[in-house]
Design a protein around this motif. Structure first.
Motif, mmCIF file in Angstrom:
data_model
loop_
_atom_site.group_PDB
_atom_site.id
_atom_site.type_symbol
_atom_site.label_atom_id
_atom_site.label_comp_id
_atom_site.label_asym_id
_atom_site.label_seq_id
_atom_site.Cartn_x
_atom_site.Cartn_y
_atom_site.Cartn_z
ATOM 1 N N ASN A 153 0.833 -1.186 -0.018
ATOM 2 C CA ASN A 153 -0.026 -0.122 -0.150
ATOM 3 C C ASN A 153 0.969 1.439 -0.137
ATOM 4 N N ALA A 154 2.117 1.355 0.509
ATOM 5 C CA ALA A 154 2.722 2.429 0.853
ATOM 6 C C ALA A 154 3.057 3.315 -0.657
ATOM 7 N N LEU A 155 3.385 2.656 -1.713
ATOM 8 C CA LEU A 155 3.736 3.275 -2.878
ATOM 9 C C LEU A 155 2.591 3.833 -3.419
ATOM 10 N N GLU A 156 1.758 3.228 -3.411
ATOM 11 C CA GLU A 156 0.167 3.709 -4.171
ATOM 12 C C GLU A 156 -0.363 4.850 -3.357
ATOM 13 N N GLU A 157 -0.009 4.965 -1.967
ATOM 14 C CA GLU A 157 -0.686 5.889 -1.040
ATOM 15 C C GLU A 157 0.270 7.132 -1.106
ATOM 16 N N GLY A 158 1.442 7.052 -1.878
ATOM 17 C CA GLY A 158 2.207 8.268 -1.795
ATOM 18 C C GLY A 158 3.361 8.443 -0.702
ATOM 19 N N VAL A 159 3.419 7.548 0.229
ATOM 20 C CA VAL A 159 3.913 7.653 1.274
ATOM 21 C C VAL A 159 5.635 8.102 1.257
ATOM 22 N N PHE A 160 6.150 7.611 0.111
ATOM 23 C CA PHE A 160 7.377 8.120 -0.265
ATOM 24 C C PHE A 160 7.733 9.197 -0.950
ATOM 25 N N GLU A 161 6.812 9.918 -1.320
ATOM 26 C CA GLU A 161 6.684 11.354 -1.847
ATOM 27 C C GLU A 161 7.370 12.234 -0.680
ATOM 28 N N GLU A 162 7.271 11.825 0.483
ATOM 29 C CA GLU A 162 7.452 12.490 1.544
ATOM 30 C C GLU A 162 8.695 12.011 2.413
ATOM 31 N N ALA A 163 8.772 10.958 2.604
ATOM 32 C CA ALA A 163 9.656 10.192 3.228
ATOM 33 C C ALA A 163 10.671 9.537 2.364
ATOM 34 N N ASP A 164 11.920 9.395 2.565
ATOM 35 C CA ASP A 164 12.906 8.509 2.106
ATOM 36 C C ASP A 164 12.724 7.006 2.366
ATOM 37 N N TYR A 165 12.489 6.705 3.654
ATOM 38 C CA TYR A 165 12.574 5.440 4.059
ATOM 39 C C TYR A 165 11.603 5.672 5.425
ATOM 40 N N LEU A 166 11.213 4.184 5.913
ATOM 41 C CA LEU A 166 10.482 3.929 7.049
ATOM 42 C C LEU A 166 11.004 3.220 7.889
ATOM 43 N N ASN A 167 11.385 3.665 9.158
ATOM 44 C CA ASN A 167 11.751 2.829 10.376
ATOM 45 C C ASN A 167 10.815 2.088 11.140
ATOM 46 N N VAL A 168 10.438 0.805 11.079
ATOM 47 C CA VAL A 168 9.406 0.281 11.583
ATOM 48 C C VAL A 168 9.561 -0.787 12.548
ATOM 49 N N ASN A 169 9.248 -0.711 13.722
ATOM 50 C CA ASN A 169 9.559 -1.657 14.914
ATOM 51 C C ASN A 169 7.910 -2.202 15.207
ATOM 52 N N VAL A 170 8.185 -3.538 15.248
ATOM 53 C CA VAL A 170 6.880 -4.227 15.781
ATOM 54 C C VAL A 170 7.175 -5.181 17.038
ATOM 55 N N PRO A 171 6.220 -5.267 17.874
ATOM 56 C CA PRO A 171 6.034 -6.227 18.975
ATOM 57 C C PRO A 171 6.431 -7.691 18.677
ATOM 58 N N VAL A 172 6.428 -8.501 19.344
ATOM 59 C CA VAL A 172 6.690 -10.005 19.129
ATOM 60 C C VAL A 172 5.071 -10.281 19.252
ATOM 61 N N ALA A 173 4.577 -10.966 18.232
ATOM 62 C CA ALA A 173 3.207 -11.367 17.937
ATOM 63 C C ALA A 173 2.580 -11.977 19.144
ATOM 64 N N ASP A 174 1.194 -11.907 19.322
ATOM 65 C CA ASP A 174 0.551 -12.804 20.205
ATOM 66 C C ASP A 174 -0.827 -12.866 19.570
ATOM 67 N N ASP A 175 -1.896 -13.063 20.358
ATOM 68 C CA ASP A 175 -3.065 -13.566 19.781
ATOM 69 C C ASP A 175 -3.868 -12.157 19.124
ATOM 70 N N GLU A 176 -3.669 -11.279 19.596
ATOM 71 C CA GLU A 176 -4.356 -10.130 19.216
ATOM 72 C C GLU A 176 -3.490 -9.232 18.164
ATOM 73 N N PRO A 177 -3.787 -8.653 16.969
ATOM 74 C CA PRO A 177 -2.973 -7.719 16.207
ATOM 75 C C PRO A 177 -2.690 -6.454 16.955
ATOM 76 N N CYS A 178 -1.812 -5.854 16.405
ATOM 77 C CA CYS A 178 -1.154 -4.535 17.292
ATOM 78 C C CYS A 178 -1.776 -3.372 16.080
ATOM 79 N N GLU A 179 -2.116 -2.306 16.970
ATOM 80 C CA GLU A 179 -2.412 -1.283 16.143
ATOM 81 C C GLU A 179 -1.024 -0.547 15.594
ATOM 82 N N MET A 180 -1.173 0.367 14.349
ATOM 83 C CA MET A 180 -0.187 1.092 14.074
ATOM 84 C C MET A 180 -0.162 2.690 14.476
ATOM 85 N N GLU A 181 1.072 3.140 14.571
ATOM 86 C CA GLU A 181 1.175 4.340 15.190
ATOM 87 C C GLU A 181 2.179 5.059 14.319
#
Length: 255
Positions: A153-181
């Protein structure tokens, strides 16, 4: 879409294989990653590297930055997106941006003008022993879901028109999916050094604080998001933007 997948933990690392599987459902993926562990090498670069063919792509006897340059220039010349990870361990805070091999691969891609994503998984050191914890695909499930969502989705949404790269950190998975901030890298810094018997030991006290559950970072930062079990996405630029001001003009005039 053509994705170049790399990391700094080495091409045999489970985190890379997890992202390879996740991304392969939405893209043509070529893994071009270090043959051996290259953690915390930053943007170190070689002048000559050996390359071996691998079931997932290519193993480079060099650094993550080597992998990106070799990949974009020679091995996978039609790249739409570079994904680096998934790193076994978080990359949080401003002070790690130049230190992390995972992030440095994304930065190298950005200088080529290729959008990039660095993906890292926080291991809760207060709950497991980081040195022996060997996560499988099930622990990387959140990272797999995030990487696939961003790649799709990021390319189509134009994310990289403003940002050069994304630094993404995620928790270890459990039963419930996480929200994104959407976050900014924390400015909290707590490196220390201890001297004993002719040696100096460098200590990152942040990890000790995190293991004890201490959250000293303000709202909206990457580390707070992770400690509260949200996916952290920090949009960043690769260039160090110069800032000219009067004091510098006086310095130059007085030379």
């Amino acid at each position: 879409m053509d994705v170049l997948l790399t990391n700094d933990d080495g091409i045999e690392e489970t985190g890379l294989r997890a992202l390879y599987e996740a991304l392969s459902s939405v893209a043509d993926v070529t893994a071009i990653a270090p043959a051996e562990d290259q953690s915390a090498v930053g943007r170190s670069m070689s002048s000559r590297v050996a390359v071996d063919e691998h079931a997932l792509g290519y193993a480079i006897h060099g650094t993550p930055a080597d992998c990106v340059v070799a990949g974009i220039e020679v091995l996978a010349t039609d790249v739409d997106l570079v994904v680096s990870g998934c790193n076994r361990g978080a990359n949080l805070g401003q002070y790690v941006l130049g230190r992390s091999g995972t992030i440095s691969a994304a930065v190298e891609a950005a200088f080529f003008g290729v959008p990039a994503v660095a993906v890292s998984m926080y291991i809760p050191t207060g709950e497991v022993d980081y040195t022996t914890f060997d996560p499988g695909f099930e622990e990387y499930a959140e990272a797999m879901r995030v990487a696939r969502h961003i790649a799709e989705n990021a390319l189509e949404e134009g994310v990289f028109e403003e940002a050069d790269y994304l630094n993404v950190n995620v928790p270890v998975a459990d039963d419930e999916p996480c929200e994104m901030e959407i976050t900014t890298p924390s400015t909290v810094y707590d490196m220390g050094a201890d001297r004993s018997e002719g040696h100096i030991t460098l200590v990152d006290r942040i990890w000790r604080r995190m293991a004890e559950g201490e959250v000293i970072d303000p709202e909206g930062t990457d580390r707070r998001a992770i400690m509260e079990r949200r996916v952290s996405v920090s949009p960043l630029t690769a260039s160090h933007t110069p800032y000219r001001h009067d004091a510098l003009d006086r310095l130059a005039a007085g030379y």
